[in-house]
Design an enzyme around this catalytic site. Structure first.
Site, PDB file in Angstrom:
ATOM      1  N   SER A   9       0.819  -1.221   0.000  1.00 56.43           N
ATOM      2  CA  SER A   9       0.000   0.000   0.000  1.00 56.43           C
ATOM      3  C   SER A   9       0.852   1.270   0.000  1.00 56.43           C
ATOM      4  O   SER A   9       1.787   1.422   0.778  1.00 56.43           O
ATOM      5  CB  SER A   9      -0.909   0.020   1.233  1.00 56.43           C
ATOM      6  N   ARG A  10       0.496   2.212  -0.875  1.00 60.40           N
ATOM      7  CA  ARG A  10       1.188   3.509  -0.917  1.00 60.40           C
ATOM      8  C   ARG A  10       0.459   4.560  -0.084  1.00 60.40           C
ATOM      9  O   ARG A  10       0.890   5.710  -0.021  1.00 60.40           O
ATOM     10  CB  ARG A  10       1.337   3.983  -2.357  1.00 60.40           C
ATOM     11  N   ASN A  62     -16.300  -7.145 -21.133  1.00 61.85           N
ATOM     12  CA  ASN A  62     -15.533  -7.933 -20.165  1.00 61.85           C
ATOM     13  C   ASN A  62     -15.222  -9.307 -20.727  1.00 61.85           C
ATOM     14  O   ASN A  62     -16.008  -9.861 -21.493  1.00 61.85           O
ATOM     15  CB  ASN A  62     -16.338  -8.083 -18.863  1.00 61.85           C
ATOM     16  N   ALA A 116     -15.349  -5.659 -15.482  1.00 58.74           N
ATOM     17  CA  ALA A 116     -16.642  -5.704 -14.792  1.00 58.74           C
ATOM     18  C   ALA A 116     -16.474  -6.132 -13.333  1.00 58.74           C
ATOM     19  O   ALA A 116     -17.353  -6.756 -12.747  1.00 58.74           O
ATOM     20  CB  ALA A 116     -17.588  -6.655 -15.525  1.00 58.74           C
ATOM     21  N   GLY A 117     -15.356  -5.759 -12.725  1.00 56.77           N
ATOM     22  CA  GLY A 117     -15.130  -6.060 -11.303  1.00 56.77           C
ATOM     23  C   GLY A 117     -15.568  -4.898 -10.425  1.00 56.77           C
ATOM     24  O   GLY A 117     -16.381  -4.055 -10.830  1.00 56.77           O
ATOM     25  N   ASP A 143     -14.018   5.748  -3.985  1.00 66.21           N
ATOM     26  CA  ASP A 143     -13.522   5.426  -5.336  1.00 66.21           C
ATOM     27  C   ASP A 143     -14.167   6.308  -6.407  1.00 66.21           C
ATOM     28  O   ASP A 143     -13.512   6.706  -7.375  1.00 66.21           O
ATOM     29  CB  ASP A 143     -13.780   3.952  -5.674  1.00 66.21           C
ATOM     30  N   THR A 149     -15.260 -12.082 -19.169  1.00 62.26           N
ATOM     31  CA  THR A 149     -16.351 -12.962 -18.736  1.00 62.26           C
ATOM     32  C   THR A 149     -17.665 -12.197 -18.928  1.00 62.26           C
ATOM     33  O   THR A 149     -18.001 -11.317 -18.138  1.00 62.26           O
ATOM     34  CB  THR A 149     -16.165 -13.345 -17.250  1.00 62.26           C
ATOM     35  N   ARG A 199     -20.341 -11.448 -16.085  1.00 58.54           N
ATOM     36  CA  ARG A 199     -20.128 -10.381 -15.083  1.00 58.54           C
ATOM     37  C   ARG A 199     -20.549  -9.032 -15.651  1.00 58.54           C
ATOM     38  O   ARG A 199     -21.098  -8.205 -14.941  1.00 58.54           O
ATOM     39  CB  ARG A 199     -18.655 -10.329 -14.667  1.00 58.54           C
ATOM     40  N   LYS A 228     -13.122  -4.867   2.359  1.00 58.46           N
ATOM     41  CA  LYS A 228     -14.058  -3.770   2.070  1.00 58.46           C
ATOM     42  C   LYS A 228     -15.526  -4.161   2.262  1.00 58.46           C
ATOM     43  O   LYS A 228     -16.334  -3.335   2.673  1.00 58.46           O
ATOM     44  CB  LYS A 228     -13.862  -3.279   0.627  1.00 58.46           C
TER      45      LYS A 228
END
Ligand code: ATR
Length: 277
Positions: A14-15, A151, A128-129, A101, A153, A156, A65
Site C-alpha cells: 500500500s502507498r 468484459n 466488470a469487477g 472510489d 467474462t 459479469r 471492504k
C-alpha cells in the site's frame, strides 16, 4: 496525537502511508498513519474496537471492504451501491463508513481533463469487477447517456448492466473495438497493462479523435493502452490521480484539514513507484 491506518491482508504494497504521511508533514499536523495487516477472521474485532486502540479511523483495502460495509453505519450512497467501504471513521463513538472510489475517479479527470464530462455521451468501460462498478456509477452520475461494458467474462458484464439499468449494455470482449467508434471516453478498469500482467491489446483506431482515454492502472504510469492513445494523438489521463484523490476525504475526517493533490505529492508517489519498478 491523531492516529489513522490502512488495513488489509496482505498490506505491504500500500502507498497510502506515503500519501497521508506527506499531507501530515505538509499541513504540520501531529498525527500518524500506519499499515496494519489483519487476517479476515480478525477483522471484525479490529474494526469494532478502533476507539479503544486510539484510532480516529482509517482506510480499508482488499479483502476487507465488504466486511467493513457490513460493520459500519453507512449513509454514503456510493458505498451502499457498491456494498463496499474503503474509509472508516468514528463519529461520536459510532463507526461510520464511506467509499471514495467514485470521488477519486471523478476528481482525477476533473483535474487532468477539465470539462471532460460536458462532452460525455457514450463511454466504453473495459472490465466488470469492483473498480468497474464504481466507475460506471461515476459516469452515470455525470450524465453519461450510454455505457458499453466489455468484459472477458460476459456474465459479469451482464450482471453489472442489469444492476445499473438500460443505459448500460454488456458486450463480449471481442466487441469492444467496434464499440469505440462512437465513444467519447474509454476507461480500462481491468488489470491488463499492469506490471507483470499482459498488455491490454485493443486497436484504438476506431476511436474518434476527440475521445479521452484513461486507465486505472498506474504501475507503470504510462500503460501500453495510454501509450497507444498518445501515439494516436488522443487526450489521456493516467491512473495515479485516482489513488491520490480517493485519499482526500479520509484524511479530512481523521485529521480535520482538507489536503490537496499537488504536483509535489504526485512526484513523491511516482518516485516510489519508479524505485520499486
Ligand atoms: P477490481 O475490484 O480491481 O475491479 P476484479 O473484481 O478482480 O478487480 O476485476 C478484475 C477485472 O479485470 C475483471 O473485469 C477481469 O475480467 P473477468 O471478469 O473476466 O475475470 C479483468 N481481467 C483480469 N485479467 C484479465 C485478462 N487477462 N484478460 C481480460 N480481462 C482480465
Amino acid at each position: 496525537m491523531k492516529r489513522a491506518f490502512v488495513v488489509g491482508y496482505p498490506i505491504s504494497h500500500s502507498r497510502s502511508p506515503l500519501i497521508h504521511g506527506f499531507w501530515l508533514r505538509e499541513l504540520g499536523i501531529e498525527g500518524s498513519y500506519e499499515r496494519i495487516a489483519v487476517e479476515p477472521a480478525a477483522f471484525e474485532a479490529f474494526a469494532t474496537t478502533l476507539a479503544g486502540q486510539g484510532f480516529a479511523g482509517g482506510n480499508v483495502t482488499v479483502p476487507h471492504k465488504e466486511a467493513a460495509f457490513r460493520l459500519a453505519s453507512v449513509d454514503d450512497p456510493v458505498a451502499r451501491d457498491l456494498e463496499a467501504v474503503n474509509t472508516l471513521w468514528l463519529e461520536q463513538g459510532v463507526l461510520k463508513g464511506m467509499n471514495t472510489d467514485v470521488i477519486g475517479f471523478l476528481a482525477n479527470l476533473d483535474q487532468e481533463a477539465p470539462g471532460w464530462s460536458e462532452r460525455l455521451r457514450q463511454a466504453v468501460v473495459l472490465g466488470a469487477g469492483g473498480a468497474s462498478r464504481a466507475i460506471v456509477y461515476a459516469l452515470l452520475q455525470r450524465g453519461a447517456e450510454r455505457i458499453l461494458l466489455a468484459n472477458r467474462t460476459l456474465d459479469r458484464a451482464e450482471a453489472l448492466a442489469r444492476h445499473f439499468g438500460p443505459k448500460v449494455t454488456a458486450l463480449a470482449w471481442s466487441e469492444a473495438a467496434a464499440a469505440l467508434q462512437t465513444a467519447d471516453l474509454l476507461v480500462n478498469t481491468t488489470s491488463l497493462g499492469m506490471k507483470g500482467q499482459p498488455p491490454l491489446d485493443l486497436d484504438l483506431s476506431p476511436l474518434p479523435g476527440t475521445a479521452l482515454v484513461t486507465d486505472i492502472v498506474y504501475v507503470p504510469l504510462e500503460t501500453p493502452l495510454l501509450a497507444a492513445a498518445r501515439r494516436r494523438g488522443l487526450a489521456t489521463v493516467d491512473g495515479l490521480g485516482m489513488l491520490l484523490h480517493q485519499a482526500v476525504p479520509g484524511f479530512e475526517r481523521w485529521f480535520g484539514a482538507r489536503p490537496r493533490v499537488t504536483p509535489q505529492l504526485r512526484a513523491l508517489v511516482l518516485a516510489d513507484i519508479e524505485a520499486h519498478a
